[in-house]
Motif scaffolding. Structure first.
Motif, PDB file in Angstrom:
ATOM      1  N   ASP A 162       0.799  -1.221   0.000  1.00  0.00           N
ATOM      2  CA  ASP A 162       0.000   0.000   0.000  1.00  0.00           C
ATOM      3  C   ASP A 162       0.839   1.281   0.000  1.00  0.00           C
ATOM      4  O   ASP A 162       0.284   2.386   0.012  1.00  0.00           O
ATOM      5  CB  ASP A 162      -0.959   0.006   1.193  1.00  0.00           C
ATOM      6  CG  ASP A 162      -2.060  -1.036   1.035  1.00  0.00           C
ATOM      7  OD1 ASP A 162      -2.423  -1.355  -0.116  1.00  0.00           O
ATOM      8  OD2 ASP A 162      -2.557  -1.536   2.061  1.00  0.00           O
ATOM      9  N   PHE A 163       2.165   1.133  -0.022  1.00  0.00           N
ATOM     10  CA  PHE A 163       3.037   2.309  -0.010  1.00  0.00           C
ATOM     11  C   PHE A 163       3.986   2.331  -1.202  1.00  0.00           C
ATOM     12  O   PHE A 163       4.961   3.081  -1.204  1.00  0.00           O
ATOM     13  CB  PHE A 163       3.817   2.367   1.306  1.00  0.00           C
ATOM     14  CG  PHE A 163       2.913   2.468   2.501  1.00  0.00           C
ATOM     15  CD1 PHE A 163       2.298   3.664   2.823  1.00  0.00           C
ATOM     16  CD2 PHE A 163       2.651   1.355   3.288  1.00  0.00           C
ATOM     17  CE1 PHE A 163       1.450   3.762   3.915  1.00  0.00           C
ATOM     18  CE2 PHE A 163       1.810   1.440   4.384  1.00  0.00           C
ATOM     19  CZ  PHE A 163       1.203   2.649   4.699  1.00  0.00           C
ATOM     20  N   LEU A 164       3.702   1.533  -2.225  1.00  0.00           N
ATOM     21  CA  LEU A 164       4.539   1.519  -3.415  1.00  0.00           C
ATOM     22  C   LEU A 164       4.482   2.880  -4.093  1.00  0.00           C
ATOM     23  O   LEU A 164       3.450   3.549  -4.080  1.00  0.00           O
ATOM     24  CB  LEU A 164       4.079   0.433  -4.386  1.00  0.00           C
ATOM     25  CG  LEU A 164       4.109  -1.008  -3.865  1.00  0.00           C
ATOM     26  CD1 LEU A 164       3.551  -1.960  -4.916  1.00  0.00           C
ATOM     27  CD2 LEU A 164       5.497  -1.424  -3.435  1.00  0.00           C
ATOM     28  N   GLY A 165       5.590   3.299  -4.686  1.00  0.00           N
ATOM     29  CA  GLY A 165       5.609   4.561  -5.411  1.00  0.00           C
ATOM     30  C   GLY A 165       6.967   5.216  -5.383  1.00  0.00           C
ATOM     31  O   GLY A 165       7.956   4.666  -4.905  1.00  0.00           O
ATOM     32  N   ILE A 166       6.978   6.430  -5.900  1.00  0.00           N
ATOM     33  CA  ILE A 166       8.181   7.254  -5.948  1.00  0.00           C
ATOM     34  C   ILE A 166       7.980   8.417  -4.993  1.00  0.00           C
ATOM     35  O   ILE A 166       6.954   9.106  -5.033  1.00  0.00           O
ATOM     36  CB  ILE A 166       8.435   7.765  -7.382  1.00  0.00           C
ATOM     37  CG1 ILE A 166       8.701   6.582  -8.313  1.00  0.00           C
ATOM     38  CG2 ILE A 166       9.589   8.765  -7.406  1.00  0.00           C
ATOM     39  CD1 ILE A 166       8.786   6.968  -9.780  1.00  0.00           C
ATOM     40  N   TYR A 167       8.957   8.641  -4.127  1.00  0.00           N
ATOM     41  CA  TYR A 167       8.921   9.703  -3.130  1.00  0.00           C
ATOM     42  C   TYR A 167      10.114  10.630  -3.379  1.00  0.00           C
ATOM     43  O   TYR A 167      11.235  10.155  -3.568  1.00  0.00           O
ATOM     44  CB  TYR A 167       9.015   9.121  -1.722  1.00  0.00           C
ATOM     45  CG  TYR A 167       7.889   8.183  -1.354  1.00  0.00           C
ATOM     46  CD1 TYR A 167       6.835   8.627  -0.562  1.00  0.00           C
ATOM     47  CD2 TYR A 167       7.889   6.853  -1.764  1.00  0.00           C
ATOM     48  CE1 TYR A 167       5.799   7.764  -0.196  1.00  0.00           C
ATOM     49  CE2 TYR A 167       6.857   5.985  -1.412  1.00  0.00           C
ATOM     50  CZ  TYR A 167       5.821   6.448  -0.623  1.00  0.00           C
ATOM     51  OH  TYR A 167       4.809   5.600  -0.267  1.00  0.00           O
ATOM     52  N   LYS A 168       9.876  11.947  -3.362  1.00  0.00           N
ATOM     53  CA  LYS A 168      10.945  12.911  -3.625  1.00  0.00           C
ATOM     54  C   LYS A 168      10.954  14.018  -2.579  1.00  0.00           C
ATOM     55  O   LYS A 168       9.906  14.406  -2.073  1.00  0.00           O
ATOM     56  CB  LYS A 168      10.759  13.570  -5.000  1.00  0.00           C
ATOM     57  CG  LYS A 168      10.937  12.653  -6.170  1.00  0.00           C
ATOM     58  CD  LYS A 168      10.790  13.426  -7.471  1.00  0.00           C
ATOM     59  CE  LYS A 168      10.943  12.537  -8.679  1.00  0.00           C
ATOM     60  NZ  LYS A 168      10.859  13.326  -9.937  1.00  0.00           N
ATOM     61  N   GLY A 169      12.166  14.519  -2.328  1.00  0.00           N
ATOM     62  CA  GLY A 169      12.321  15.636  -1.407  1.00  0.00           C
ATOM     63  C   GLY A 169      13.782  15.977  -1.245  1.00  0.00           C
ATOM     64  O   GLY A 169      14.607  15.639  -2.093  1.00  0.00           O
ATOM     65  N   ASP A 170      14.111  16.626  -0.144  1.00  0.00           N
ATOM     66  CA  ASP A 170      15.490  16.999   0.150  1.00  0.00           C
ATOM     67  C   ASP A 170      15.926  16.343   1.443  1.00  0.00           C
ATOM     68  O   ASP A 170      15.172  16.322   2.420  1.00  0.00           O
ATOM     69  CB  ASP A 170      15.627  18.517   0.284  1.00  0.00           C
ATOM     70  CG  ASP A 170      15.473  19.218  -1.057  1.00  0.00           C
ATOM     71  OD1 ASP A 170      16.030  18.724  -2.048  1.00  0.00           O
ATOM     72  OD2 ASP A 170      14.792  20.254  -1.110  1.00  0.00           O
ATOM     73  N   LEU A 171      17.153  15.842   1.433  1.00  0.00           N
ATOM     74  CA  LEU A 171      17.758  15.225   2.615  1.00  0.00           C
ATOM     75  C   LEU A 171      18.599  16.276   3.313  1.00  0.00           C
ATOM     76  O   LEU A 171      19.476  16.891   2.703  1.00  0.00           O
ATOM     77  CB  LEU A 171      18.634  14.045   2.199  1.00  0.00           C
ATOM     78  CG  LEU A 171      19.381  13.331   3.321  1.00  0.00           C
ATOM     79  CD1 LEU A 171      18.403  12.596   4.238  1.00  0.00           C
ATOM     80  CD2 LEU A 171      20.390  12.342   2.740  1.00  0.00           C
ATOM     81  N   GLN A 172      18.316  16.491   4.589  1.00  0.00           N
ATOM     82  CA  GLN A 172      19.093  17.424   5.396  1.00  0.00           C
ATOM     83  C   GLN A 172      20.088  16.612   6.207  1.00  0.00           C
ATOM     84  O   GLN A 172      19.705  15.675   6.919  1.00  0.00           O
ATOM     85  CB  GLN A 172      18.182  18.233   6.305  1.00  0.00           C
ATOM     86  CG  GLN A 172      18.913  19.298   7.060  1.00  0.00           C
ATOM     87  CD  GLN A 172      17.969  20.220   7.809  1.00  0.00           C
ATOM     88  OE1 GLN A 172      16.789  20.323   7.497  1.00  0.00           O
ATOM     89  NE2 GLN A 172      18.487  20.880   8.826  1.00  0.00           N
ATOM     90  N   GLN A 209       4.876  10.916  -5.260  1.00  0.00           N
ATOM     91  CA  GLN A 209       4.618  11.542  -6.549  1.00  0.00           C
ATOM     92  C   GLN A 209       3.368  10.936  -7.169  1.00  0.00           C
ATOM     93  O   GLN A 209       3.159   9.730  -7.135  1.00  0.00           O
ATOM     94  CB  GLN A 209       5.820  11.339  -7.480  1.00  0.00           C
ATOM     95  CG  GLN A 209       7.128  11.854  -6.881  1.00  0.00           C
ATOM     96  CD  GLN A 209       7.089  13.337  -6.603  1.00  0.00           C
ATOM     97  OE1 GLN A 209       7.056  14.145  -7.523  1.00  0.00           O
ATOM     98  NE2 GLN A 209       7.096  13.710  -5.321  1.00  0.00           N
ATOM     99  N   THR A 210       2.556  11.798  -7.715  1.00  0.00           N
ATOM    100  CA  THR A 210       1.395  11.356  -8.480  1.00  0.00           C
ATOM    101  C   THR A 210       1.796  11.403  -9.948  1.00  0.00           C
ATOM    102  O   THR A 210       2.886  11.872 -10.291  1.00  0.00           O
ATOM    103  CB  THR A 210       0.189  12.275  -8.226  1.00  0.00           C
ATOM    104  OG1 THR A 210       0.521  13.587  -8.669  1.00  0.00           O
ATOM    105  CG2 THR A 210      -0.180  12.289  -6.754  1.00  0.00           C
ATOM    106  N   ASP A 211       0.941  10.945 -10.836  1.00  0.00           N
ATOM    107  CA  ASP A 211       1.267  10.956 -12.265  1.00  0.00           C
ATOM    108  C   ASP A 211       1.623  12.371 -12.739  1.00  0.00           C
ATOM    109  O   ASP A 211       2.513  12.541 -13.555  1.00  0.00           O
ATOM    110  CB  ASP A 211       0.109  10.392 -13.083  1.00  0.00           C
ATOM    111  CG  ASP A 211      -0.033   8.888 -12.880  1.00  0.00           C
ATOM    112  OD1 ASP A 211       0.963   8.240 -12.507  1.00  0.00           O
ATOM    113  OD2 ASP A 211      -1.155   8.378 -13.052  1.00  0.00           O
ATOM    114  N   SER A 212       0.961  13.395 -12.205  1.00  0.00           N
ATOM    115  CA  SER A 212       1.231  14.767 -12.646  1.00  0.00           C
ATOM    116  C   SER A 212       2.533  15.321 -12.059  1.00  0.00           C
ATOM    117  O   SER A 212       3.166  16.154 -12.677  1.00  0.00           O
ATOM    118  CB  SER A 212       0.065  15.687 -12.290  1.00  0.00           C
ATOM    119  OG  SER A 212      -0.090  15.744 -10.887  1.00  0.00           O
TER     120      SER A 212
END
Length: 187
Positions: free
Chosen positions: A39-49, A180-183
Motif C-alpha cells: 500500500d506504499f509503493l511509489g516514488i517519493y521525492k524531497g530533500d535530505l538534510q 509523486q502522483t502521475d502529474s
C-alpha cells in the motif's frame, strides 16, 4: 534497577498526559489498515538534510519502492544528490509479516522490523552505530538515519541503578519525501 524502570514509566505516562493537556497535534497516519509494503509503493521525492559537527547541508533525495516479478520481493531504490547514482536494493518479506530484509545486493543484508507504519533498522558498520527509521503516510514518508561513533561511547550509572552506555549522535540525516502522483512525476 526497579527504581530506574519506575521513573521511566512515570516519565512516559506524564509526557502522554502533558501532550493531551496541551492539545498537541500529532501527524495523521491513515486510520485505514494498510499492508506494507504493497500500500506504499511509489516514488517519493524531497530533500535530505544532513546535520553534523560541520554544520548542515542539503541534497536532493528520492526513494522508489516497487514490485518485482518475485512474490514477497520489492525494488527498494534510493537516489542521493544530483548525480542520481541509484542504490539498488531489494526489500524482502520474511516468514514473519513484521520482519523484512533489506538486501543491498553486495553481501550486506539489513534486518528491519515493521510496526505502526514504520520500518526500523539498527546496525553497526565500520565502527558506527546506525539507526534508520522510515515512516510511511498516505502521501509522504519520513526518512531518518542517526549515526553514532562506537568509539565515542561513554558509560554511566552503577549496578544498583543500571549501567547505561551512551552513544552520542554524530550525524543525522533526515528527509520528508513526498509521494509523486502521475502529474508530479514529470516535474
Amino acid at each position: 534497577m526497579k527504581r530506574l524502570l519506575s521513573i521511566l514509566i512515570l516519565f512516559a505516562l506524564s509526557s502522554c498526559e502533558n501532550s493531551k493537556e496541551k492539545n498537541i497535534e500529532q501527524p495523521a497516519i491513515t486510520t485505514v489498515d494498510k499492508v506494507f509494503p504493497e500500500d506504499f509503493l511509489g516514488i517519493y521525492k524531497g530533500d535530505l538534510q544532513i546535520t553534523s559537527s560541520n554544520g548542515t547541508s542539503q541534497i536532493p533525495m528520492e526513494f522508489h519502492l516497487s514490485k518485482t516479478d518475485t512474490v514477497d520481493k520489492f525494488n527498494y531504490k534510493i537516489f542521493y544528490g544530483k548525480e542520481r547514482d541509484p542504490r539498488n536494493y531489494n526489500l524482502e518479506r520474511t516468514h514473519n509479516p513484521n520482519l523484512f530484509l533489506v538486501d543491498e545486493n553486495n553481501g550486506i543484508v539489513l534486518e528491519s522490523a515493521y510496526a505502526d507504519h514504520t520500518l526500523y533498522s539498527t546496525y553497526e558498520v565500520m565502527g558506527n552505530l546506525l539507526h534508520s527509521t522510515e515512516i510511511f503516510y498516505d502521501d509522504k514518508m519520513e526518512f531518518m538515519i542517526a549515526m553514532a561513533r562506537i568509539q565515542d561511547t561513554s558509560m554511566t550509572g552503577n549496578e544498583e541503578s543500571a549501567i547505561v552506555k551512551n552513544y552520542p549522535m554524530s550525524v543525522l540525516q533526515r528527509a520528508t519525501l513526498y509521494k509523486q502522483t502521475d502529474s508530479t512525476r514529470t516535474k
